[in-house]
Design a protein around this motif. Sequence first.
Motif, PDB file in Angstrom:
ATOM      1  N   GLY A  42      30.051  45.414  49.252  1.00 30.50           N
ATOM      2  CA  GLY A  42      31.307  44.758  49.574  1.00 30.50           C
ATOM      3  C   GLY A  42      32.450  45.722  49.361  1.00 30.50           C
ATOM      4  N   GLU A  43      33.634  45.191  49.400  1.00 31.14           N
ATOM      5  CA  GLU A  43      34.838  45.992  49.208  1.00 31.14           C
ATOM      6  C   GLU A  43      35.116  46.150  47.718  1.00 31.14           C
ATOM      7  OE1 GLU A  43      39.534  45.877  50.556  1.00 31.14           O
ATOM      8  OE2 GLU A  43      38.208  44.248  51.152  1.00 31.14           O
ATOM      9  N   PHE A  44      35.274  47.392  47.263  1.00 36.80           N
ATOM     10  CA  PHE A  44      35.571  47.661  45.860  1.00 36.80           C
ATOM     11  C   PHE A  44      37.054  47.438  45.614  1.00 36.80           C
ATOM     12  CE2 PHE A  44      31.480  49.512  46.160  1.00 36.80           C
ATOM     13  CZ  PHE A  44      30.966  49.527  44.883  1.00 36.80           C
ATOM     14  N   LEU A  45      37.359  46.656  44.567  1.00 37.59           N
ATOM     15  CA  LEU A  45      38.744  46.326  44.232  1.00 37.59           C
ATOM     16  C   LEU A  45      39.023  46.673  42.774  1.00 37.59           C
ATOM     17  CD1 LEU A  45      38.855  42.681  45.698  1.00 37.59           C
ATOM     18  CD2 LEU A  45      39.604  44.780  46.832  1.00 37.59           C
ATOM     19  N   SER A  46      40.251  47.111  42.523  1.00 36.87           N
ATOM     20  CA  SER A  46      40.699  47.270  41.141  1.00 36.87           C
ATOM     21  C   SER A  46      41.034  45.876  40.607  1.00 36.87           C
ATOM     22  CB  SER A  46      41.944  48.155  41.080  1.00 36.87           C
ATOM     23  OG  SER A  46      43.042  47.474  41.686  1.00 36.87           O
ATOM     24  N   GLU A  47      41.281  45.772  39.328  1.00 39.20           N
ATOM     25  CA  GLU A  47      41.657  44.479  38.758  1.00 39.20           C
ATOM     26  C   GLU A  47      42.959  43.966  39.378  1.00 39.20           C
ATOM     27  OE1 GLU A  47      40.786  42.528  34.612  1.00 39.20           O
ATOM     28  OE2 GLU A  47      42.178  44.207  34.402  1.00 39.20           O
ATOM     29  N   GLU A  48      43.902  44.859  39.589  1.00 45.23           N
ATOM     30  CA  GLU A  48      45.176  44.478  40.216  1.00 45.23           C
ATOM     31  C   GLU A  48      44.956  43.962  41.641  1.00 45.23           C
ATOM     32  OE1 GLU A  48      49.341  46.612  41.594  1.00 45.23           O
ATOM     33  OE2 GLU A  48      48.235  47.468  39.909  1.00 45.23           O
ATOM     34  N   GLU A  49      44.120  44.660  42.407  1.00 39.97           N
ATOM     35  CA  GLU A  49      43.833  44.230  43.785  1.00 39.97           C
ATOM     36  C   GLU A  49      43.094  42.889  43.816  1.00 39.97           C
ATOM     37  OE1 GLU A  49      43.286  48.556  45.984  1.00 39.97           O
ATOM     38  OE2 GLU A  49      41.655  47.755  44.755  1.00 39.97           O
ATOM     39  N   TYR A  50      42.175  42.712  42.858  1.00 38.63           N
ATOM     40  CA  TYR A  50      41.425  41.455  42.793  1.00 38.63           C
ATOM     41  C   TYR A  50      42.371  40.273  42.581  1.00 38.63           C
ATOM     42  CZ  TYR A  50      38.522  37.717  40.962  1.00 38.63           C
ATOM     43  OH  TYR A  50      37.934  36.497  40.731  1.00 38.63           O
ATOM     44  N   PHE A  51      43.249  40.368  41.589  1.00 39.77           N
ATOM     45  CA  PHE A  51      44.138  39.239  41.295  1.00 39.77           C
ATOM     46  C   PHE A  51      45.243  39.077  42.335  1.00 39.77           C
ATOM     47  CE2 PHE A  51      42.038  39.463  37.162  1.00 39.77           C
ATOM     48  CZ  PHE A  51      41.688  38.129  37.025  1.00 39.77           C
ATOM     49  N   ALA A  52      45.560  40.139  43.071  1.00 38.49           N
ATOM     50  CA  ALA A  52      46.496  39.989  44.195  1.00 38.49           C
ATOM     51  C   ALA A  52      45.823  39.173  45.305  1.00 38.49           C
ATOM     52  CB  ALA A  52      46.920  41.357  44.727  1.00 38.49           C
ATOM     53  N   ARG A  53      44.527  39.396  45.519  1.00 34.75           N
ATOM     54  CA  ARG A  53      43.779  38.676  46.551  1.00 34.75           C
ATOM     55  C   ARG A  53      43.408  37.265  46.096  1.00 34.75           C
ATOM     56  NH1 ARG A  53      38.931  41.765  49.404  1.00 34.75           N
ATOM     57  NH2 ARG A  53      40.738  42.931  50.128  1.00 34.75           N
ATOM     58  N   TYR A  54      43.041  37.122  44.822  1.00 36.76           N
ATOM     59  CA  TYR A  54      42.591  35.836  44.265  1.00 36.76           C
ATOM     60  C   TYR A  54      43.418  35.519  43.018  1.00 36.76           C
ATOM     61  CZ  TYR A  54      38.533  36.881  47.198  1.00 36.76           C
ATOM     62  OH  TYR A  54      37.706  37.208  48.247  1.00 36.76           O
ATOM     63  N   PRO A  55      44.644  35.045  43.182  1.00 37.93           N
ATOM     64  CA  PRO A  55      45.520  34.793  42.026  1.00 37.93           C
ATOM     65  C   PRO A  55      44.927  33.819  41.008  1.00 37.93           C
ATOM     66  CG  PRO A  55      46.771  34.646  44.070  1.00 37.93           C
ATOM     67  CD  PRO A  55      45.320  34.769  44.451  1.00 37.93           C
ATOM     68  N   ASP A  56      44.102  32.893  41.472  1.00 42.88           N
ATOM     69  CA  ASP A  56      43.485  31.927  40.551  1.00 42.88           C
ATOM     70  C   ASP A  56      42.160  32.449  39.981  1.00 42.88           C
ATOM     71  OD1 ASP A  56      41.867  31.770  42.779  1.00 42.88           O
ATOM     72  OD2 ASP A  56      42.154  29.623  43.099  1.00 42.88           O
ATOM     73  N   GLY A  57      41.766  33.674  40.340  1.00 42.63           N
ATOM     74  CA  GLY A  57      40.532  34.271  39.834  1.00 42.63           C
ATOM     75  C   GLY A  57      39.276  33.681  40.437  1.00 42.63           C
ATOM     76  N   GLN A  58      39.389  32.975  41.557  1.00 43.05           N
ATOM     77  CA  GLN A  58      38.239  32.282  42.135  1.00 43.05           C
ATOM     78  C   GLN A  58      37.692  32.984  43.375  1.00 43.05           C
ATOM     79  OE1 GLN A  58      38.392  28.069  42.463  1.00 43.05           O
ATOM     80  NE2 GLN A  58      39.399  27.803  40.506  1.00 43.05           N
ATOM     81  N   GLY A  59      37.240  34.194  43.212  1.00 44.66           N
ATOM     82  CA  GLY A  59      36.583  34.917  44.288  1.00 44.66           C
ATOM     83  C   GLY A  59      35.100  34.599  44.280  1.00 44.66           C
ATOM     84  N   ARG A  60      34.668  33.658  45.092  1.00 44.81           N
ATOM     85  CA  ARG A  60      33.284  33.153  45.068  1.00 44.81           C
ATOM     86  C   ARG A  60      32.233  34.219  45.377  1.00 44.81           C
ATOM     87  NH1 ARG A  60      31.948  28.267  42.990  1.00 44.81           N
ATOM     88  NH2 ARG A  60      33.564  26.750  43.331  1.00 44.81           N
ATOM     89  N   TYR A  61      32.580  35.234  46.142  1.00 42.21           N
ATOM     90  CA  TYR A  61      31.609  36.281  46.491  1.00 42.21           C
ATOM     91  C   TYR A  61      31.929  37.599  45.790  1.00 42.21           C
ATOM     92  CZ  TYR A  61      29.781  33.214  50.118  1.00 42.21           C
ATOM     93  OH  TYR A  61      29.209  32.168  50.790  1.00 42.21           O
ATOM     94  N   VAL A  62      32.635  37.520  44.675  1.00 41.31           N
ATOM     95  CA  VAL A  62      33.026  38.722  43.952  1.00 41.31           C
ATOM     96  C   VAL A  62      32.098  38.936  42.764  1.00 41.31           C
ATOM     97  CG1 VAL A  62      34.842  39.853  42.621  1.00 41.31           C
ATOM     98  CG2 VAL A  62      35.431  38.541  44.662  1.00 41.31           C
ATOM     99  N   ALA A  63      31.524  40.123  42.711  1.00 45.93           N
ATOM    100  CA  ALA A  63      30.724  40.541  41.560  1.00 45.93           C
ATOM    101  C   ALA A  63      31.598  41.433  40.693  1.00 45.93           C
ATOM    102  CB  ALA A  63      29.489  41.299  42.030  1.00 45.93           C
ATOM    103  N   VAL A  64      31.473  41.279  39.387  1.00 44.19           N
ATOM    104  CA  VAL A  64      32.299  42.052  38.453  1.00 44.19           C
ATOM    105  C   VAL A  64      31.399  42.898  37.569  1.00 44.19           C
ATOM    106  CG1 VAL A  64      34.018  41.941  36.615  1.00 44.19           C
ATOM    107  CG2 VAL A  64      33.997  40.194  38.386  1.00 44.19           C
ATOM    108  N   ILE A  65      31.739  44.162  37.481  1.00 39.14           N
ATOM    109  CA  ILE A  65      31.074  45.056  36.539  1.00 39.14           C
ATOM    110  C   ILE A  65      32.127  45.418  35.505  1.00 39.14           C
ATOM    111  CG2 ILE A  65      29.896  47.233  36.190  1.00 39.14           C
ATOM    112  CD1 ILE A  65      29.058  47.096  39.125  1.00 39.14           C
ATOM    113  N   ASP A  66      31.947  44.890  34.313  1.00 32.24           N
ATOM    114  CA  ASP A  66      32.935  45.102  33.258  1.00 32.24           C
ATOM    115  C   ASP A  66      32.709  46.461  32.616  1.00 32.24           C
ATOM    116  OD1 ASP A  66      34.849  44.913  31.356  1.00 32.24           O
ATOM    117  OD2 ASP A  66      34.008  43.181  30.336  1.00 32.24           O
ATOM    118  N   GLU A  67      33.573  47.395  32.951  1.00 33.61           N
ATOM    119  CA  GLU A  67      33.454  48.765  32.438  1.00 33.61           C
ATOM    120  C   GLU A  67      34.401  49.038  31.272  1.00 33.61           C
ATOM    121  OE1 GLU A  67      31.665  51.615  33.103  1.00 33.61           O
ATOM    122  OE2 GLU A  67      30.344  50.334  34.235  1.00 33.61           O
TER     123      GLU A  67
END
Length: 161
Positions: A42-67
Motif C-alpha cells: 500500500g501507500e507508505f504514510l508518516s504519522e502526520e500524513e496518516y492523521f491528515a488523511r484519517y483525522p479520526d484514526g479510522q483507516g480500515r485498511y491501514v497497517a501500522v508498524i510501530d517503530e
Amino acid sequence: AVRGPMPDSAFEVGESMIPNGGNGLFATMPIPANTYLFDYLGEFLSEEEYFARYPDGQGRYVAVIDEQISLPGFGNLGEPTYIDGIDPAKSNLARYMNSKLSGEGENSANIFWRKQRYGNQAGCMHFYTIRNVEAGEELCFNYGDNYWDAVVDANDETYRI
C-alpha cells in the motif's frame, strides 16, 4: 536466494466466515506452517500524513508498524510507519485478511507478521502461516489492540473475535 511471495492463485477473496467481517482471504491450496505468503502492500504514510488523511484514526485498511523507541533522557526516537491498503491498485490480497486473536484452535489467528527492520525493505510487513493451513480456510492475523481501540467503540464487541 531471494524468496518471493506465493502466487495470487494460492488465494481467493470471498465472504468472510467472521460475522460482520465483509470480505475475507481464503487459501485455495494447503499451505505448510511457517510459509512466507506475501507482504502488506500500500501507500507508505508518516504519522502526520496518516492523521491528515484519517483525522479520526479510522483507516480500515491501514497497517501500522510501530517503530518508536523510547530512550530514558532522550524521549521517543522515530515514529510509526503506516501502510494504507485502501486503494486496490496500490495494494494486494493481504488487505482482505481479517483479524482473529492469537492463540490455539480454529478460532485463532493462523497467520503472523514480521517487521523488516533493516535494508531496503525496512518498514515492510511480511506474512507467514503459524500452522498448516487447509484449502478453503480463511486467513486471519491478530490486528492488535491498537487497531481495535482506534476503530471500534470500547463497548461494542461486535467486531472482536
